[in-house]
Design a protein around this motif. Sequence first.
Motif, mmCIF file in Angstrom:
data_model
loop_
_atom_site.group_PDB
_atom_site.id
_atom_site.type_symbol
_atom_site.label_atom_id
_atom_site.label_comp_id
_atom_site.label_asym_id
_atom_site.label_seq_id
_atom_site.Cartn_x
_atom_site.Cartn_y
_atom_site.Cartn_z
ATOM 1 N N ALA A 141 42.852 70.615 21.778
ATOM 2 C CA ALA A 141 43.488 71.627 20.948
ATOM 3 C C ALA A 141 43.180 71.330 19.502
ATOM 4 O O ALA A 141 42.705 70.253 19.147
ATOM 5 C CB ALA A 141 45.002 71.623 21.192
ATOM 6 N N GLY A 142 43.448 72.306 18.659
ATOM 7 C CA GLY A 142 43.185 72.123 17.241
ATOM 8 C C GLY A 142 44.171 72.868 16.384
ATOM 9 O O GLY A 142 44.862 73.790 16.843
ATOM 10 N N LEU A 143 44.258 72.463 15.108
ATOM 11 C CA LEU A 143 45.104 73.101 14.121
ATOM 12 C C LEU A 143 44.233 73.510 12.940
ATOM 13 O O LEU A 143 43.394 72.724 12.476
ATOM 14 C CB LEU A 143 46.189 72.140 13.634
ATOM 15 C CG LEU A 143 47.030 71.441 14.701
ATOM 16 C CD1 LEU A 143 48.005 70.469 14.047
ATOM 17 C CD2 LEU A 143 47.775 72.454 15.562
ATOM 18 N N GLY A 144 44.421 74.727 12.463
ATOM 19 C CA GLY A 144 43.664 75.214 11.320
ATOM 20 C C GLY A 144 44.591 75.670 10.209
ATOM 21 O O GLY A 144 45.624 76.291 10.481
ATOM 22 N N VAL A 145 44.230 75.362 8.971
ATOM 23 C CA VAL A 145 45.035 75.724 7.804
ATOM 24 C C VAL A 145 44.112 76.156 6.674
ATOM 25 O O VAL A 145 43.087 75.511 6.419
ATOM 26 C CB VAL A 145 45.891 74.529 7.308
ATOM 27 C CG1 VAL A 145 46.611 74.881 6.005
ATOM 28 C CG2 VAL A 145 46.879 74.086 8.369
ATOM 29 N N ALA A 148 40.987 71.363 9.349
ATOM 30 C CA ALA A 148 40.628 71.607 10.751
ATOM 31 C C ALA A 148 40.860 70.295 11.485
ATOM 32 O O ALA A 148 40.088 69.344 11.330
ATOM 33 C CB ALA A 148 39.178 72.062 10.869
ATOM 34 N N ILE A 149 41.931 70.244 12.261
ATOM 35 C CA ILE A 149 42.401 68.985 12.835
ATOM 36 C C ILE A 149 42.431 69.054 14.357
ATOM 37 O O ILE A 149 42.967 70.009 14.927
ATOM 38 C CB ILE A 149 43.836 68.670 12.334
ATOM 39 C CG1 ILE A 149 43.912 68.746 10.807
ATOM 40 C CG2 ILE A 149 44.319 67.327 12.860
ATOM 41 C CD1 ILE A 149 43.120 67.695 10.085
ATOM 42 N N ASN A 157 42.828 86.353 11.707
ATOM 43 C CA ASN A 157 43.368 85.143 11.099
ATOM 44 C C ASN A 157 42.226 84.226 10.657
ATOM 45 O O ASN A 157 41.491 83.695 11.490
ATOM 46 C CB ASN A 157 44.267 84.418 12.109
ATOM 47 C CG ASN A 157 45.011 83.257 11.496
ATOM 48 O OD1 ASN A 157 44.689 82.797 10.402
ATOM 49 N ND2 ASN A 157 46.020 82.770 12.202
ATOM 50 N N PRO A 158 42.065 83.999 9.345
ATOM 51 C CA PRO A 158 40.952 83.158 8.885
ATOM 52 C C PRO A 158 41.049 81.713 9.342
ATOM 53 O O PRO A 158 40.046 80.989 9.327
ATOM 54 C CB PRO A 158 41.065 83.240 7.349
ATOM 55 C CG PRO A 158 41.861 84.465 7.083
ATOM 56 C CD PRO A 158 42.823 84.570 8.222
ATOM 57 N N ALA A 159 42.258 81.274 9.745
ATOM 58 C CA ALA A 159 42.418 79.899 10.214
ATOM 59 C C ALA A 159 42.006 79.745 11.676
ATOM 60 O O ALA A 159 41.902 78.618 12.174
ATOM 61 C CB ALA A 159 43.872 79.451 10.030
ATOM 62 N N HIS A 160 41.768 80.856 12.349
ATOM 63 C CA HIS A 160 41.452 80.817 13.786
ATOM 64 C C HIS A 160 40.201 79.991 14.101
ATOM 65 O O HIS A 160 40.241 79.132 14.992
ATOM 66 C CB HIS A 160 41.317 82.244 14.317
ATOM 67 C CG HIS A 160 41.084 82.347 15.779
ATOM 68 N ND1 HIS A 160 42.084 82.189 16.725
ATOM 69 C CD2 HIS A 160 39.944 82.580 16.483
ATOM 70 C CE1 HIS A 160 41.569 82.329 17.937
ATOM 71 N NE2 HIS A 160 40.283 82.565 17.827
ATOM 72 N N PRO A 161 39.089 80.191 13.404
ATOM 73 C CA PRO A 161 37.894 79.369 13.708
ATOM 74 C C PRO A 161 38.137 77.879 13.488
ATOM 75 O O PRO A 161 37.622 77.047 14.246
ATOM 76 C CB PRO A 161 36.840 79.909 12.740
ATOM 77 C CG PRO A 161 37.294 81.280 12.377
ATOM 78 C CD PRO A 161 38.792 81.207 12.369
ATOM 79 N N LEU A 162 38.911 77.526 12.474
ATOM 80 C CA LEU A 162 39.180 76.113 12.199
ATOM 81 C C LEU A 162 39.952 75.476 13.341
ATOM 82 O O LEU A 162 39.705 74.321 13.707
ATOM 83 C CB LEU A 162 39.990 75.977 10.900
ATOM 84 C CG LEU A 162 39.370 76.570 9.636
ATOM 85 C CD1 LEU A 162 40.302 76.361 8.454
ATOM 86 C CD2 LEU A 162 38.016 75.955 9.349
ATOM 87 N N ALA A 163 40.904 76.218 13.892
ATOM 88 C CA ALA A 163 41.722 75.683 14.983
ATOM 89 C C ALA A 163 40.959 75.606 16.293
ATOM 90 O O ALA A 163 41.194 74.705 17.102
ATOM 91 C CB ALA A 163 42.976 76.551 15.165
ATOM 92 N N ASN A 164 40.041 76.541 16.494
ATOM 93 C CA ASN A 164 39.345 76.601 17.774
ATOM 94 C C ASN A 164 38.091 75.744 17.842
ATOM 95 O O ASN A 164 37.592 75.474 18.943
ATOM 96 C CB ASN A 164 39.004 78.063 18.099
ATOM 97 C CG ASN A 164 40.195 78.811 18.646
ATOM 98 O OD1 ASN A 164 40.412 78.877 19.845
ATOM 99 N ND2 ASN A 164 41.008 79.365 17.747
ATOM 100 N N GLU A 209 33.509 71.361 14.486
ATOM 101 C CA GLU A 209 32.486 72.027 13.679
ATOM 102 C C GLU A 209 32.883 72.121 12.210
ATOM 103 O O GLU A 209 32.025 72.310 11.343
ATOM 104 C CB GLU A 209 32.220 73.437 14.223
ATOM 105 C CG GLU A 209 31.601 73.465 15.610
ATOM 106 C CD GLU A 209 31.350 74.881 16.073
ATOM 107 O OE1 GLU A 209 31.233 75.782 15.210
ATOM 108 O OE2 GLU A 209 31.284 75.095 17.299
ATOM 109 N N TYR A 210 34.176 72.015 11.953
ATOM 110 C CA TYR A 210 34.669 72.193 10.586
ATOM 111 C C TYR A 210 35.273 70.911 10.027
ATOM 112 O O TYR A 210 35.996 70.949 9.038
ATOM 113 C CB TYR A 210 35.719 73.309 10.553
ATOM 114 C CG TYR A 210 35.150 74.678 10.817
ATOM 115 C CD1 TYR A 210 34.605 75.433 9.783
ATOM 116 C CD2 TYR A 210 35.157 75.221 12.104
ATOM 117 C CE1 TYR A 210 34.076 76.700 10.018
ATOM 118 C CE2 TYR A 210 34.633 76.481 12.349
ATOM 119 C CZ TYR A 210 34.097 77.211 11.305
ATOM 120 O OH TYR A 210 33.578 78.458 11.542
#
Length: 204
Positions: free
Chosen positions: A45-49, A63-64, A160-167, A171-172
């Motif tokens: 899983a990931g978290l994006g902010v 991107a965590i 949601n712009p944070a979506h790619p970071l979380a998924n 890569e980020y």
Amino acid sequence: MASMGRPRLRDLFDESPTPHIAHPPHTHRRDYYVATDGSFESTGAGLGVIIETASGKRVARLAIHDGAPDNNVAEYRALHLGLDALAARAPESAAVGVLVDHDDLASNVNAAVLAGRDREFRTVAGLSHPPGTAHHWRGIRARIAGFETVRAAAVASGQNPAHPLANAPEEYAHVNRNTASGRPTRQSTEQVPPPSRADRHAGD
């Protein structure tokens, strides 16, 4: 400013519904905007902010990798992380706009804001949050109380712009090294919060 082709968080916020709270134009004037997303998959899983100022200047991206047990917990963890990151970069006088793609979370945030303004308003006591999110919900509420005003808007996951970071946090990963310090956008004698506020874990 926001990159070409990338909408400012402010624009997304202005165009999105804010559950429980009317959305007249004057409330669009936020100092900071934070978009968060949490993802869950059986393999990880990931978290994006993403945090921006009203002008679209990027303050932070995170991107965590995370081990959330389900999607609900991931969403609450992501917002907790985002508000912690914002609290370390913004003054208490800031007006904050929050963007999440979890309708119930946006609704809970706005209900908590209303309850904080009126002690007779008992919405928070009657709110339900998903299993496993109690710690993060306490932390979110503590951060909400630490700003001048907070309002949450619900956006579609694809917006949601944070979506790619979380998924795709792998890569980020580089964005975590390119985080700038924010500056208050209002005239204020208070700058960033003292370490005692910025470093503590709300809700512990």
